[in-house]
Design an enzyme around this catalytic site. Sequence first.
Site, mmCIF file in Angstrom:
data_model
loop_
_atom_site.group_PDB
_atom_site.id
_atom_site.type_symbol
_atom_site.label_atom_id
_atom_site.label_comp_id
_atom_site.label_asym_id
_atom_site.label_seq_id
_atom_site.Cartn_x
_atom_site.Cartn_y
_atom_site.Cartn_z
ATOM 1 N N HIS A 15 -28.562 -25.560 60.275
ATOM 2 C CA HIS A 15 -28.914 -26.200 58.992
ATOM 3 C C HIS A 15 -28.092 -25.532 57.902
ATOM 4 C CE1 HIS A 15 -32.239 -27.837 56.126
ATOM 5 N NE2 HIS A 15 -31.079 -27.717 55.488
ATOM 6 N N HIS A 17 -25.532 -26.119 54.233
ATOM 7 C CA HIS A 17 -24.945 -26.903 53.142
ATOM 8 C C HIS A 17 -23.567 -26.324 52.818
ATOM 9 C CE1 HIS A 17 -28.708 -29.051 52.133
ATOM 10 N NE2 HIS A 17 -29.282 -27.931 52.548
ATOM 11 N N LEU A 18 -22.529 -27.110 53.043
ATOM 12 C CA LEU A 18 -21.169 -26.669 52.742
ATOM 13 C C LEU A 18 -20.663 -27.199 51.407
ATOM 14 C CD1 LEU A 18 -19.371 -26.966 56.211
ATOM 15 C CD2 LEU A 18 -19.946 -24.872 54.957
ATOM 16 N N LYS A 105 -30.493 -37.062 59.009
ATOM 17 C CA LYS A 105 -31.342 -36.246 58.142
ATOM 18 C C LYS A 105 -32.248 -37.119 57.287
ATOM 19 C CE LYS A 105 -32.961 -32.544 56.206
ATOM 20 N NZ LYS A 105 -32.189 -31.427 55.654
ATOM 21 N N HIS A 143 -36.798 -32.970 56.261
ATOM 22 C CA HIS A 143 -37.260 -32.125 55.161
ATOM 23 C C HIS A 143 -38.731 -32.480 54.961
ATOM 24 C CE1 HIS A 143 -36.679 -29.923 51.231
ATOM 25 N NE2 HIS A 143 -37.886 -30.459 51.092
ATOM 26 N N HIS A 181 -36.285 -25.902 57.997
ATOM 27 C CA HIS A 181 -36.749 -24.781 57.170
ATOM 28 C C HIS A 181 -38.277 -24.664 57.160
ATOM 29 C CE1 HIS A 181 -36.842 -28.202 54.489
ATOM 30 N NE2 HIS A 181 -35.567 -28.096 54.162
ATOM 31 N N ASP A 254 -30.258 -22.905 56.109
ATOM 32 C CA ASP A 254 -30.419 -23.722 54.903
ATOM 33 C C ASP A 254 -29.689 -23.066 53.730
ATOM 34 O OD1 ASP A 254 -31.190 -25.820 53.248
ATOM 35 O OD2 ASP A 254 -33.122 -24.905 52.741
#
Length: 349
Positions: A15, A17-18, A105, A143, A181, A254
């Site tokens: 998990h 975020h780029l 997602k 989420h 998460h 995350d």
Amino acid sequence: MNTSYITIVKPDDMHLHLRHYDMLDFVLGDTVKQFARAIVMPNLNIPIINTKLAINYRNSILNALKNIKGDIKYFEPLMTLYLTDLTTADEILRAKESGIIFAVKLYPHSATTNSSSGVIDLFKNCSKVLEMLQVIKMPLLIHAEVFDHRVDIFDRESVYIDKIIIPLRKKFPELKIVIEHLSTKEGVDYVYSSSSFTAATITPQHMLYNRNIIFSGGLRPHYYCLPILKSEAHREYLVKAATSGDKRFFLGTDSAPHDIKAKENNCCCAGCYSSYNAISFYVKIFEEAGCISNLEKFASFNGADFYDLPRNSQTLTIYRNENVVPSELRFKDLTIVPLASGETLQWHV
């Protein structure tokens, strides 16, 4: 345990975020030093809602890899699609056939960063998509928070599990679900009670800190994330689950970078940037729990197995080496405050 280093199969971050543009160039380097693969989140400013956009985003990541200094033997971005009320089953099939998209997602509408395009009514609008995901065995990443101002922010995960995930599981018993998460005892207990089709990622911040840190000495925005940090009882329960060796729990940082201007203002963005020292955090957690022998399962095996991916062949060595987390990280016009800034860690890649 008294050793100067630990070597494990190189982990996957399930998990991550780029982001995009300069932020992508900045944070990718921290990821590839520690992880062989990463499940890349699709909630950009323009969300990744179809296969074409996912391919383009993946190409951006691969191009950014070329600019990273050092010996990168292997890194694979595992792409995801952003589920909307308008997503079709045909698009899911195209995603599967692309060979580069590994999950879908689910962001409840307006529940977190860049979720304004998220799902409003899952059962009414997405049933055909869910049926297709079940057939092709592509995981749905959730989420798991209700967006309802009548529900206390500390209860939104447990309420979502009761109202959405339990009915979802009854309707689609073999749908592969990852609760992202995980942050509560109720969430852990739900996973424990579930079949092998249900799993969960656990972040370092939810195991390192309880909610007091957000208000320690004042309001500390760099510890604000969603799901929000919970009480000490929840934190301890998460640590016990993650370090247990149970195959349904695995690593997902995350890690969610934001420029300091977006974090330190009157309405700050949610997210902690943990990629700088991610593995060091997890080693600390597992060592303090007396379960270092289960680290490799959690970090390197469980996620790959759930996604039906081959386990990595590379290894990663983490050294016992006292180091202080920088107060800030800078790149071009960006400034990011990493998780645990100013704290001393005992492990380092």
